[in-house]
Design an enzyme around this catalytic site. Sequence first.
Site, mmCIF file in Angstrom:
data_model
loop_
_atom_site.group_PDB
_atom_site.id
_atom_site.type_symbol
_atom_site.label_atom_id
_atom_site.label_comp_id
_atom_site.label_asym_id
_atom_site.label_seq_id
_atom_site.Cartn_x
_atom_site.Cartn_y
_atom_site.Cartn_z
ATOM 1 C CE LYS A 263 -3.677 -2.094 2.834
ATOM 2 N NZ LYS A 263 -4.831 -1.875 1.954
ATOM 3 N NE ARG A 337 -10.891 -10.089 -1.858
ATOM 4 C CZ ARG A 337 -11.244 -9.156 -2.742
ATOM 5 N NH1 ARG A 337 -11.583 -9.506 -3.969
ATOM 6 N NH2 ARG A 337 -11.268 -7.890 -2.403
#
Length: 506
Positions: A263, A337
């Site tokens: 990020k 996920r």
Amino acid sequence: MNFELKSLDLAGCATEKCDALIVLVSEAFTPGKDALSQLIVQARKSGDLETKPGKLLQMYRATAAAATRLVLVGAGDGSARQVRQAVAAAVAVVKAPTVHKLLISFAGAAAQKAVRTVVQTVAEGTYVYTTTKSKPEGRKLAQVWLCAPDAAAAKAELALGTATVAGVELAKEWANRPANHATPTMLGTAAKALARFPKLACEVLGPKEVAQLGMGSFMSVAQGSKEPLRFIVLRYNGAAKTMAPTVLVGKGITFDTGGISIKPSAEMDEMKFDMCGAASVLGVFRALADLKPAINVVGLIPACENMPDGGAVKPGDVVTSMSGQTIENLNTDAEGRLVLCDALTYAERFKPRAIIDIATLTGACVVALGGVRSGMFSADDALAAALQAAGESALDPCWRLPLDDEYGEGLKSNFADMANVAGRAGGAITAAKFLQRFTAKMPWAHLDIAGTAWKSGAAKGATGRPVGLLLDYVLAQAAAPLVPAQAATKTVAKRKPAAPRKTVAK
């Protein structure tokens, strides 16, 4: 902070000595002949006080009340939502260090239904995080009295309010902690501490046990970190063992760098909040410990860090989930996920009446819904309606988004059963479509709380959402007919666990 109910009308509240008295004045206010009622009448007549939610009139040592500070505040129609606005505004002006005892009186408001809201709003307005401060200054407000003519009728609402506050504040505590003070191991210890309450039990699995279960997807996320993963299993047993539980699965990424798909550095510190789903599960169980409803609940928390060291999973790597389905990891920053899917497969063994996962999953959900409503996905209309209703009753709202099959087309892979990401368009939905592939045998819903779990800027900190929503949902299920566990679907057939690429030593 201690909350108590007092059976006092407005005249009785005026005689109580306290540091501050807040009077909620609704549109339905009917004045009596007492001095405080007449003061309210005069203030409204002169235009100095409005019943619009949050409109204030402050006084110091008013002759109409024994309180040092008197705050009259408009409460609108007396609904929980408008009472929340009123109390939030009033508490903001009485948070002085000298205010230790506070009275809140309902003048025409729907006292019984609003008690829970008042408790939660006062707690929210006075919450202070102190754990990692060298000179912590906690709450000054110690005692809050809620006054209503019939306090006995509001006892259940007070109990619900105080239990919700206990759960929300536990969720805030662990979400607000810096990542070095909230590692997966520490999160496991916090879960174990809940087992001291009656009806609660906890088991914490380490890397060895998780490998034996074949959770290759979960392990792939953890393999870049020196912090060992933990898989937390909480159980609240309030009903017969034969009754199917509700399963709550909370994403527990205690820090998310994005892994190899790293990020940007700006605001990366806020990725300590990537375990707010896990924190909300802890919070629900803390509230259940106080309320003791007649229902069974299971909490599952896959906890790990997502870090970019030399052993980290790489874009393009294919991993095998506990279900046996293979996943091409096209973006290592879509890790939530990957830990959730194995937990969802594990949940099948409980033959649940419903399973709900809670995750700070996608920035796309923030774009879609902002910070007002959590995103909610489910192919089960009854489950979706129940969650929607719970969110409204708890003032912790969600909004249902679609799950059309066409949204899953982008998850196709040439090298695995599926990819972990699709394109940018509809990102919150495609993430939900990924999770849906692991829940075909169960009534399932997904809550994306990326926009609601914390605030940025000057008010940076966890919100404790969606503890209220989940708690109201669970309590509603406790009031509904219980479902025998055998009515649930069969568990997944056992398979040989996939060998992990790297397992951190326990």
